[in-house]
Design a protein around this motif. Structure first.
Motif, PDB file in Angstrom:
ATOM      1  N   ARG A   1      14.627  27.349  -0.413  1.00 19.19           N
ATOM      2  CA  ARG A   1      15.009  26.420  -1.465  1.00 19.19           C
ATOM      3  C   ARG A   1      15.326  25.046  -0.894  1.00 19.19           C
ATOM      4  O   ARG A   1      15.794  24.920   0.227  1.00 19.19           O
ATOM      5  N   THR A   2      15.045  24.018  -1.696  1.00 20.42           N
ATOM      6  CA  THR A   2      15.508  22.669  -1.377  1.00 20.42           C
ATOM      7  C   THR A   2      16.833  22.462  -2.102  1.00 20.42           C
ATOM      8  O   THR A   2      16.940  22.738  -3.297  1.00 20.42           O
ATOM      9  N   ILE A   3      17.845  22.003  -1.373  1.00 23.40           N
ATOM     10  CA  ILE A   3      19.187  21.857  -1.933  1.00 23.40           C
ATOM     11  C   ILE A   3      19.730  20.471  -1.603  1.00 23.40           C
ATOM     12  O   ILE A   3      19.119  19.714  -0.836  1.00 23.40           O
ATOM     13  N   VAL A   4      20.877  20.157  -2.174  1.00 26.07           N
ATOM     14  CA  VAL A   4      21.523  18.876  -1.884  1.00 26.07           C
ATOM     15  C   VAL A   4      21.824  18.790  -0.390  1.00 26.07           C
ATOM     16  O   VAL A   4      22.369  19.732   0.204  1.00 26.07           O
ATOM     17  N   GLY A   5      21.460  17.663   0.212  1.00 27.24           N
ATOM     18  CA  GLY A   5      21.631  17.487   1.649  1.00 27.24           C
ATOM     19  C   GLY A   5      20.350  17.675   2.426  1.00 27.24           C
ATOM     20  O   GLY A   5      20.279  17.341   3.610  1.00 27.24           O
TER      21      GLY A   5
ATOM     22  N   HIS B   1      12.305  18.656  -7.698  1.00 28.47           N
ATOM     23  CA  HIS B   1      12.604  19.896  -8.424  1.00 28.47           C
ATOM     24  C   HIS B   1      13.329  20.862  -7.498  1.00 28.47           C
ATOM     25  O   HIS B   1      12.836  21.225  -6.434  1.00 28.47           O
ATOM     26  N   LEU B   2      14.524  21.304  -7.938  1.00 30.59           N
ATOM     27  CA  LEU B   2      15.343  22.195  -7.124  1.00 30.59           C
ATOM     28  C   LEU B   2      15.439  23.601  -7.690  1.00 30.59           C
ATOM     29  O   LEU B   2      15.646  24.559  -6.948  1.00 30.59           O
TER      30      LEU B   2
ATOM     31  N   GLY C   1      16.835  17.141  -8.454  1.00 31.33           N
ATOM     32  CA  GLY C   1      17.453  16.546  -7.292  1.00 31.33           C
ATOM     33  C   GLY C   1      17.250  15.041  -7.302  1.00 31.33           C
ATOM     34  O   GLY C   1      16.136  14.567  -7.502  1.00 31.33           O
ATOM     35  N   CYS C   2      18.324  14.283  -7.087  1.00 30.59           N
ATOM     36  CA  CYS C   2      18.255  12.827  -7.045  1.00 30.59           C
ATOM     37  C   CYS C   2      18.167  12.417  -5.578  1.00 30.59           C
ATOM     38  O   CYS C   2      19.143  12.544  -4.818  1.00 30.59           O
TER      39      CYS C   2
END
Length: 204
Positions: free
Chosen positions: A140-144, A191-192, A199-200
């Protein structure tokens, strides 16, 4: 038979029972064997340890043949964060700090019922953790995390420190339910998935 002989016989029998009990207690807890080298596994068949094969909080071995083992075993390599049936593309997303996804076949070991095929979201017991923010891996792509544009309308994750094959172009700094809630300074929407799927991302 005199009293001394009877006493000696009882002492011998008690010693034999004690040896048998000690031997049973020293058997390995995981009952598994297999190669200990290699990277994180990607698939597994049910070979059995607990009541449910690779259920939440259970641990898997390392190597080519994946087994469920005691989390206290020296063979344990990763812990199950979540377990779902079906394919990852159809089921719930793995937790944010998942390092890799283990695909599980529906076959079961002798004497046990077949387990539902599905997937387990795994977290390594030791570093490195590719699923951590900014590390450039994980399902997954996550914040950070950082990404780069691979082709029109598509981005791929890469390490934020530049140690990956491609340098980072954007960093995901927040996650929101919809695009309108991203800061005005947002350079890219990523897209997360999950309950905050947008995601910004900002240029780095």
């Amino acid at each position: 038979m005199d009293e001394r002989h009877v006493s000696a016989v009882w002492r011998a029998l008690l010693s034999a029972v004690a040896v048998l009990f000690l031997t049973a207690c020293q058997q390995p807890a995981d009952g598994a064997s297999g190669p200990a080298a290699g990277g994180p596994p990607e698939s597994a068949a049910s070979t059995g340890y607990g009541v449910v094969f690779l259920g939440p909080a259970d641990c898997s071995s390392r190597g080519g043949v994946v087994r469920e083992v005691s989390c206290g075993s020296e063979k344990a390599a990763a812990r199950v964060l979540a377990r779902h049936t079906g394919a990852p593309s159809d089921g719930p997303a793995c937790p944010p700090l998942t390092d890799f996804v283990l695909h599980i076949s529906g076959s079961g070991p002798p004497g046990r019922e077949a387990v539902p095929s599905g997937y387990a979201c795994m977290r390594a017991l030791e570093s490195p953790h590719p699923g951590d923010p900014g590390q450039g891996g994980g399902p997954r792509t996550i914040v950070g995390d950082c990404v780069y544009g691979s082709r029109e309308g598509e981005v791929r994750e890469t390490a934020c420190d530049g140690s990956g094959k491609r340098p980072p172009a954007f960093e995901v700094r927040s996650a929101v339910p919809r695009r309108a809630l991203c800061p005005e300074t947002t350079d890219l929407f990523v897209h997360l998935g999950g309950d905050r799927p947008v995601g910004c991302a900002h240029r780095v």
